[in-house]
Design an enzyme around this catalytic site. Structure first.
Site, PDB file in Angstrom:
ATOM      1  N   GLY A 155      -0.294  24.182 -44.281  1.00  0.00           N
ATOM      2  CA  GLY A 155       0.599  24.795 -43.378  1.00  0.00           C
ATOM      3  C   GLY A 155       2.065  24.459 -43.756  1.00  0.00           C
ATOM      4  O   GLY A 155       3.092  24.522 -43.026  1.00  0.00           O
ATOM      5  N   SER A 234      -3.494  23.799 -49.954  1.00  0.00           N
ATOM      6  CA  SER A 234      -2.188  24.190 -49.563  1.00  0.00           C
ATOM      7  C   SER A 234      -1.350  22.944 -49.635  1.00  0.00           C
ATOM      8  O   SER A 234      -1.292  22.033 -50.374  1.00  0.00           O
ATOM      9  CB  SER A 234      -1.769  25.330 -48.757  1.00  0.00           C
ATOM     10  OG  SER A 234      -0.601  25.807 -49.086  1.00  0.00           O
TER      11      SER A 234
END
Length: 566
Positions: A155, A234
């Site tokens: 995120g 991520s």
């Protein structure tokens, strides 16, 4: 991830910033995956067995029995970082009397606001984690304890929550204990100021505090505290890169899985759109401190000593700090401190990393997610559009890049641009990390994968772009591990079979340091001795017989990218 500079952008680019802000917010929040609106909710609590009450080091907790698994949500691993504890290392949580309710996740950490959303999303009181265990679990006296997997969400260090990920599939099919973690985000997790000295990134310090909680409590949930696998996607993978090179993480985990993020991940200029800056995920401490001084000026905290300035900043309300501009100004962990003495890519290249088995992976079409989000604002319709983007990103090297990736070899110029960015920013940088590891630890178990399902279900919220299929884009492998993540459609039978296979690989690796199982296609090591470059990654695809080793180094033009400066 989101290529956003730590320091505020100059005023002459304010108009561009206003145009890009909604896009950057969407990228960050989609990468984080919002709370699943369409995923199946956990079943309501039933009159489960007594073993849904577990004694932790701080007191007893009552979870929820779901038949084949149990969940224990909202468990505190550190004190609330509020008031005078804002921008301090995570402090120990306090003991409680009686049985603490652990039937639902705690609030997520304060998120960057999405476009059109008013008010603060999340809470500063957010340092909690969630545990999922198969039932029945081994008793505390059992010799064979379960492997523990600890998930760090992605995120862009701006959004997301451990509570978004329902881990029952990994727990039940993989016979493992699963832990998902909240950690501080944005200005609350990555703020710096000269008054704080060389304080480490608080969000990364939170993650290490969670790992210390796991070490102290894994046995209570049937897990082995000496067999902990850290995995994430991520920004979660970037976090794991940091912990692999962090002296303060020694002994906190025994294996690592990095999904779509590595110590060398970076974006060139213009990756998201014309005028967007280049992106490096980690920044020097001094740069964060400079940005903190500017933020203090904007907030009116400039008078008195350094302690007075910090007291003023700690006195600001949550909503005054949780603006898109301030959150985006602090979404990159700093190095030059006790937790990260040097940039993780440099530490890795010099051999300063923990010797633990590692899986490194990317998706075949990573950057289609980012490019697809930007096409409405920045269309790439013609070869001239494509060529202009190449020139901004690569300057004098642009003609060479275009020769490797001619638009005519792709269905559209936009898909050619996405292929360029995927190879340059994700695939080849990840393989370069594999090379760094292999050079300094040639005997270390090291594996690579490429998620290659070109028809993977699209994550909910991505805009449709005619003629621009998302393929195996950034984040699209996650629903194959976590069934709660919302997608535009369900999986086919073949995709469910791939999901089962991936769960088996991941949990076998967590158990033994080797993803291979007797009933699965063999997964070779990433660094065969016959080649100076890591090549053999496992292609994960639902087509019959298609799970096999592929030469990703050649397929993604990595020899070319290795010859260009970053």
């Amino acid at each position: 991830m989101s290529p956003v500079k730590t320091a505020p952008l100059p005023s002459r680019r304010a108009g561009l910033r206003a145009l890009l802000l909604p896009l950057l917010c969407t990228v960050a929040l989609l990468a984080a995956t919002a709370a699943p609106a369409t995923g199946a909710p956990r079943p309501p609590r039933s009159d489960g067995p007594s073993d849904t009450v577990v004694r932790t080091d701080l007191g007893r907790v009552r979870g929820v029995s779901h038949g084949s698994y149990a969940t224990f949500d909202g468990l505190p691993y550190a004190a609330p970082p509020t008031g005078t504890l804002r921008w301090r290392a995570p402090a120990p949580s306090t003991r409680w009397q009686g049985v603490r309710d652990a039937t639902k996740p705690a609030q997520r950490c304060v998120q960057m606001p999405a476009p059109g959303v008013s008010g603060v999303v999340g809470s500063e009181d957010c340092l909690y984690l969630n545990v999922t265990v198969p039932t029945p679990t081994p008793k505390p006296s059992a010799k064979q304890r379960l492997p523990v997997l600890v998930w760090m969400h992605g995120g862009a260090f701006l959004g997301g929550s451990g509570g978004d990920y329902s881990a029952e599939q990994l727990a039940v099919r993989g016979e493992a204990v699963l832990v998902t973690v909240n950690y501080r985000l944005g200005i609350f997790g990555y703020f710096g100021h000269s008054g704080l000295g060389s304080a480490p990134a608080f969000g990364l310090a939170d993650q290490q505090a969670a790992l210390r909680w796991v070490r102290a409590n894994a046995e209570h949930f049937g897990g082995d505290p000496r067999n902990v696998t850290l995995f994430g996607e991520s920004a979660g993978a970037l976090s794991i890169c940091a912990h692999l090179t962090s002296p303060t993480a020694v002994g906190l985990f025994q294996r690592a899985v990095l999904q779509s993020g590595s110590c060398r991940t970076s974006f060139p200029r213009g990756a998201l759109g014309p005028g967007t800056p280049a992106y490096e995920p980690f920044v020097p401490q001094a740069e964060v401190q400079t940005a903190g001084t500017e933020a203090a000026r904007q907030l009116g905290c400039t008078t008195g000593s350094g302690d007075d300035v910090l007291a003023c900043l700690r006195g600001q309300s949550t909503d005054r700090l949780a603006t898109a501009q301030l959150m985006q100004s602090f979404n990159r962990p700093a190095f030059g401190n006790a937790l990260l003495p040097m940039a993780p890519d440099q530490a890795l290249a010099s051999g300063r990393f923990h010797r633990v088995p590692v899986i490194l992976g990317t998706n075949h079409d990573e950057m289609r997610m980012f490019v697809g989000l930007s096409l409405a604002a920045f269309p790439i319709r013609t070869e001239d559009d494509y060529r202009a983007r190449l020139v901004e990103a690569f300057g004098a090297a642009a003609p060479g890049v275009e020769a490797q990736y001619p638009a005519a070899h792709h269905l559209t110029p936009a898909l050619a641009w996405a292929a360029v960015l995927t190879d340059r920013s994700f695939t080849c940088t990840t393989l370069a990390v594999g090379r760094d590891i292999a050079v300094h630890a040639p005997g270390l178990p090291l594996y690579g994968y490429e998620f290659s399902d070109r028809d993977a279900p699209v994550l909910t919220g991505l805009p449709p772009n005619p003629g621009f299929p998302y393929g195996a884009a950034h984040g699209f492998e996650m629903p194959f591990l976590f069934s709660s993540l919302p997608t535009e459609r369900g999986m086919t039978d073949a995709q469910h079979a791939l999901s089962d296979r991936m769960v088996g690989y991941w949990t076998s690796f967590a158990r033994t340091g080797n993803p291979n199982t007797p009933d699965a296609p063999p997964w070779p090591l990433l660094h065969p001795s016959s080649s100076p470059h890591p090549r053999s990654v496992q292609s994960l695809t639902p087509r019959p017989g298609a799970i096999h080793a592929v030469d990703a180094y050649s397929a993604h033009h990595c020899s070319f990218w290795d010859g260009l400066p970053r």
